[in-house]
Design a protein around this motif. Structure first.
Motif, PDB file in Angstrom:
ATOM      1  N   ALA A 136     -20.801  -4.328   3.158  1.00 28.75           N
ATOM      2  CA  ALA A 136     -20.324  -5.523   2.449  1.00 28.75           C
ATOM      3  C   ALA A 136     -19.293  -5.149   1.401  1.00 28.75           C
ATOM      4  O   ALA A 136     -18.291  -5.859   1.207  1.00 28.75           O
ATOM      5  N   LEU A 137     -19.512  -4.038   0.695  1.00 21.07           N
ATOM      6  CA  LEU A 137     -18.537  -3.581  -0.295  1.00 21.07           C
ATOM      7  C   LEU A 137     -17.201  -3.240   0.365  1.00 21.07           C
ATOM      8  O   LEU A 137     -16.126  -3.554  -0.173  1.00 21.07           O
ATOM      9  N   LEU A 138     -17.273  -2.623   1.554  1.00 21.50           N
ATOM     10  CA  LEU A 138     -16.041  -2.303   2.264  1.00 21.50           C
ATOM     11  C   LEU A 138     -15.306  -3.566   2.705  1.00 21.50           C
ATOM     12  O   LEU A 138     -14.070  -3.626   2.661  1.00 21.50           O
ATOM     13  N   MET A 139     -16.053  -4.577   3.144  1.00 29.62           N
ATOM     14  CA  MET A 139     -15.418  -5.840   3.519  1.00 29.62           C
ATOM     15  C   MET A 139     -14.716  -6.458   2.316  1.00 29.62           C
ATOM     16  O   MET A 139     -13.599  -6.982   2.431  1.00 29.62           O
ATOM     17  N   TRP A 140     -15.343  -6.386   1.154  1.00 35.51           N
ATOM     18  CA  TRP A 140     -14.754  -6.911  -0.086  1.00 35.51           C
ATOM     19  C   TRP A 140     -13.512  -6.119  -0.478  1.00 35.51           C
ATOM     20  O   TRP A 140     -12.461  -6.705  -0.809  1.00 35.51           O
ATOM     21  N   LEU A 141     -13.597  -4.791  -0.397  1.00 39.47           N
ATOM     22  CA  LEU A 141     -12.437  -3.963  -0.717  1.00 39.47           C
ATOM     23  C   LEU A 141     -11.289  -4.227   0.259  1.00 39.47           C
ATOM     24  O   LEU A 141     -10.114  -4.227  -0.129  1.00 39.47           O
ATOM     25  N   GLY A 142     -11.642  -4.471   1.529  1.00 35.41           N
ATOM     26  CA  GLY A 142     -10.617  -4.828   2.499  1.00 35.41           C
ATOM     27  C   GLY A 142      -9.942  -6.136   2.146  1.00 35.41           C
ATOM     28  O   GLY A 142      -8.715  -6.285   2.291  1.00 35.41           O
ATOM     29  N   ALA A 143     -10.732  -7.094   1.672  1.00 36.59           N
ATOM     30  CA  ALA A 143     -10.159  -8.380   1.267  1.00 36.59           C
ATOM     31  C   ALA A 143      -9.241  -8.215   0.054  1.00 36.59           C
ATOM     32  O   ALA A 143      -8.224  -8.910  -0.060  1.00 36.59           O
ATOM     33  N   ILE A 144      -9.589  -7.301  -0.851  1.00 35.66           N
ATOM     34  CA  ILE A 144      -8.723  -7.035  -2.000  1.00 35.66           C
ATOM     35  C   ILE A 144      -7.384  -6.458  -1.522  1.00 35.66           C
ATOM     36  O   ILE A 144      -6.312  -6.887  -1.970  1.00 35.66           O
ATOM     37  N   ALA A 145      -7.451  -5.487  -0.598  1.00 36.44           N
ATOM     38  CA  ALA A 145      -6.213  -4.901  -0.068  1.00 36.44           C
ATOM     39  C   ALA A 145      -5.376  -5.961   0.640  1.00 36.44           C
ATOM     40  O   ALA A 145      -4.144  -6.001   0.484  1.00 36.44           O
ATOM     41  N   LEU A 199       1.278  -1.147   4.266  1.00 37.54           N
ATOM     42  CA  LEU A 199       0.232  -0.164   3.972  1.00 37.54           C
ATOM     43  C   LEU A 199      -1.053  -0.846   3.529  1.00 37.54           C
ATOM     44  O   LEU A 199      -2.148  -0.490   3.991  1.00 37.54           O
ATOM     45  N   PHE A 200      -0.937  -1.835   2.655  1.00 38.13           N
ATOM     46  CA  PHE A 200      -2.138  -2.532   2.187  1.00 38.13           C
ATOM     47  C   PHE A 200      -2.786  -3.335   3.316  1.00 38.13           C
ATOM     48  O   PHE A 200      -4.016  -3.415   3.398  1.00 38.13           O
ATOM     49  N   TYR A 201      -1.984  -3.914   4.192  1.00 36.84           N
ATOM     50  CA  TYR A 201      -2.550  -4.602   5.350  1.00 36.84           C
ATOM     51  C   TYR A 201      -3.296  -3.610   6.242  1.00 36.84           C
ATOM     52  O   TYR A 201      -4.370  -3.925   6.779  1.00 36.84           O
ATOM     53  N   ALA A 202      -2.747  -2.412   6.412  1.00 43.04           N
ATOM     54  CA  ALA A 202      -3.424  -1.387   7.219  1.00 43.04           C
ATOM     55  C   ALA A 202      -4.743  -0.964   6.582  1.00 43.04           C
ATOM     56  O   ALA A 202      -5.751  -0.776   7.280  1.00 43.04           O
ATOM     57  N   VAL A 203      -4.749  -0.831   5.253  1.00 39.59           N
ATOM     58  CA  VAL A 203      -5.993  -0.496   4.547  1.00 39.59           C
ATOM     59  C   VAL A 203      -7.028  -1.598   4.746  1.00 39.59           C
ATOM     60  O   VAL A 203      -8.224  -1.326   4.945  1.00 39.59           O
ATOM     61  N   ALA A 204      -6.574  -2.853   4.702  1.00 39.75           N
ATOM     62  CA  ALA A 204      -7.486  -3.972   4.908  1.00 39.75           C
ATOM     63  C   ALA A 204      -8.129  -3.906   6.288  1.00 39.75           C
ATOM     64  O   ALA A 204      -9.363  -4.054   6.426  1.00 39.75           O
ATOM     65  N   ILE A 205      -7.325  -3.664   7.324  1.00 37.00           N
ATOM     66  CA  ILE A 205      -7.858  -3.575   8.682  1.00 37.00           C
ATOM     67  C   ILE A 205      -8.848  -2.422   8.797  1.00 37.00           C
ATOM     68  O   ILE A 205      -9.932  -2.555   9.404  1.00 37.00           O
ATOM     69  N   LEU A 221      -8.252  -6.226  16.169  1.00 40.23           N
ATOM     70  CA  LEU A 221      -6.976  -5.957  16.831  1.00 40.23           C
ATOM     71  C   LEU A 221      -6.052  -7.172  16.749  1.00 40.23           C
ATOM     72  O   LEU A 221      -4.841  -7.037  16.531  1.00 40.23           O
ATOM     73  N   VAL A 222      -6.627  -8.363  16.922  1.00 36.63           N
ATOM     74  CA  VAL A 222      -5.832  -9.587  16.821  1.00 36.63           C
ATOM     75  C   VAL A 222      -5.275  -9.741  15.407  1.00 36.63           C
ATOM     76  O   VAL A 222      -4.085 -10.057  15.220  1.00 36.63           O
ATOM     77  N   ILE A 223      -6.117  -9.510  14.401  1.00 37.99           N
ATOM     78  CA  ILE A 223      -5.665  -9.621  13.010  1.00 37.99           C
ATOM     79  C   ILE A 223      -4.593  -8.579  12.710  1.00 37.99           C
ATOM     80  O   ILE A 223      -3.584  -8.870  12.049  1.00 37.99           O
ATOM     81  N   ALA A 224      -4.781  -7.346  13.214  1.00 42.07           N
ATOM     82  CA  ALA A 224      -3.791  -6.294  12.993  1.00 42.07           C
ATOM     83  C   ALA A 224      -2.440  -6.691  13.586  1.00 42.07           C
ATOM     84  O   ALA A 224      -1.388  -6.497  12.959  1.00 42.07           O
ATOM     85  N   ALA A 225      -2.467  -7.268  14.793  1.00 37.25           N
ATOM     86  CA  ALA A 225      -1.224  -7.702  15.430  1.00 37.25           C
ATOM     87  C   ALA A 225      -0.575  -8.829  14.639  1.00 37.25           C
ATOM     88  O   ALA A 225       0.658  -8.860  14.462  1.00 37.25           O
ATOM     89  N   TYR A 226      -1.382  -9.738  14.129  1.00 43.25           N
ATOM     90  CA  TYR A 226      -0.845 -10.872  13.381  1.00 43.25           C
ATOM     91  C   TYR A 226      -0.230 -10.424  12.061  1.00 43.25           C
ATOM     92  O   TYR A 226       0.860 -10.873  11.683  1.00 43.25           O
ATOM     93  N   LEU A 227      -0.910  -9.514  11.356  1.00 40.15           N
ATOM     94  CA  LEU A 227      -0.347  -9.004  10.104  1.00 40.15           C
ATOM     95  C   LEU A 227       0.902  -8.172  10.373  1.00 40.15           C
ATOM     96  O   LEU A 227       1.860  -8.183   9.581  1.00 40.15           O
ATOM     97  N   GLY A 228       0.906  -7.445  11.494  1.00 39.62           N
ATOM     98  CA  GLY A 228       2.103  -6.703  11.872  1.00 39.62           C
ATOM     99  C   GLY A 228       3.282  -7.620  12.116  1.00 39.62           C
ATOM    100  O   GLY A 228       4.429  -7.311  11.721  1.00 39.62           O
TER     101      GLY A 228
END
Length: 304
Positions: A185-194, A233-239, A260-267
């Motif tokens: 859960a902490l990692l999900m939160w940190l990902g959302a911050i990134a 870079l921050f989007y990659a950290v989030a993924i 993978l879908v989110i990564a493609a969309y952010l890309g």
């Protein structure tokens, strides 16, 4: 830049539903609470829903869903009021914010403080329906809510503080449903911050010239012409954080497909971004509402 083709970047749009349906006395307060511009509410809400789904390992019960949805609405509105109180003198000189109610004097500081008090009281009333542990977690976010508006005066990283506060409901969701906040859960939160550092930097490029002129700080000013690489870079950290967090919280294979879908969309967003065109930055900021939807959908798919 050819300013003759530059669109109106003001975030107050006259003639919208607020003007059409609400009495004159209520309109400034609705705009102070950002109810005329609900993008921030959705950006707060969808990560929170994703956390509720993951913690419940399926669709959450209606009761916490309603409580956390109302909490996202009220706390985002309260945070906006705090922000406008702190920035009212700066907002008058920024193209996007110059027509906000406190900047124009439609609302005075005493009225705004009273309105903020009401927002916080309503938000606090929701805590009565949550566990004692979740109440404690909720109270811990308040310093961030009040410190964030001041951050742009002394640090280039106000987006990080905003991301921590904006996505605090993810931690509360886990504490409410499971009674704990596990590492996943902490990692999900940190990902959302990134993720928020990324998309809010995109948003900050809308104001970058005005902020620099006023001596304010932001990640957009810090990154400068390297913004696309830094945001990417921050989007990659989030993924990476969301993928690892999902694995630690027991998400199934469809969740990985969602990543993978989110990564493609952010890309695609990074490819589309043009730092010299504020109107594109604004549209790509709004596009992250879909990112939040995809995150919640991936969480649900990962529980099937």
């Amino acid at each position: 830049m050819n300013t003759s083709t530059r669109p109106d970047l003001s975030d107050i749009k006259l003639g919208d539903w607020v003007d059409r349906f609400l009495p004159l006395t209520l309109r400034p307060y609705m705009r102070l609470a950002r109810l005329d511009r609900p993008a921030g509410i959705w950006l707060t809400l969808f990560p929170c829903w994703a956390a509720l789904i993951q913690a419940s390992h399926g669709f959450p019960d209606l009761r916490p869903l309603i409580i956390f949805s109302l909490g996202a609405l009220l706390m985002r509105s309260a945070g906006s009021t705090v922000n406008d109180l702190a920035d009212r003198k700066f907002d008058r000189h920024v193209e996007r914010t110059r027509f906000r109610p406190l900047a124009t004097g439609q609302i005075g500081v005493p009225q705004a403080v009273m309105f903020l008090t009401g927002e916080l009281v309503l938000a606090a009333s929701l805590l009565l329906f949550l566990t004692p542990y979740t109440r404690l977690v909720a109270v811990c976010v308040m310093p961030l809510v009040f410190v964030y508006p001041l951050c742009k005066r002394f640090t280039y990283w106000p987006q990080a503080v905003l991301g921590a506060a904006f996505n605090w409901g993810m931690l509360m969701a886990w504490s409410e449903i499971t009674g704990e906040i596990p590492a996943g859960a902490l990692l999900m939160w940190l990902g959302a911050i990134a993720w928020q550092i990324g998309y809010d930097t995109v948003y900050a490029y809308v104001d970058v010239r005005d902020d620099a002129r006023l001596g304010l700080k932001s990640t957009a000013i810090l990154f400068g012409q390297h913004g696309k690489a830094c945001i990417g870079l921050f989007y990659a950290v989030a993924i990476a954080a969301w993928s690892t967090g999902g694995w630690l919280t027991g998400m199934s294979l469809p969740y990985a497909v969602g990543m993978l879908v989110i990564a493609a969309y952010l890309g695609w967003q990074i490819w589309r971004l043009d730092l010299s065109r504020p109107e594109i930055s604004y549209r790509l900021f709004l596009a992250n509402i879909l990112t939040g939807i995809l995150l919640a959908a991936a969480a649900f798919a990962g529980t099937v």
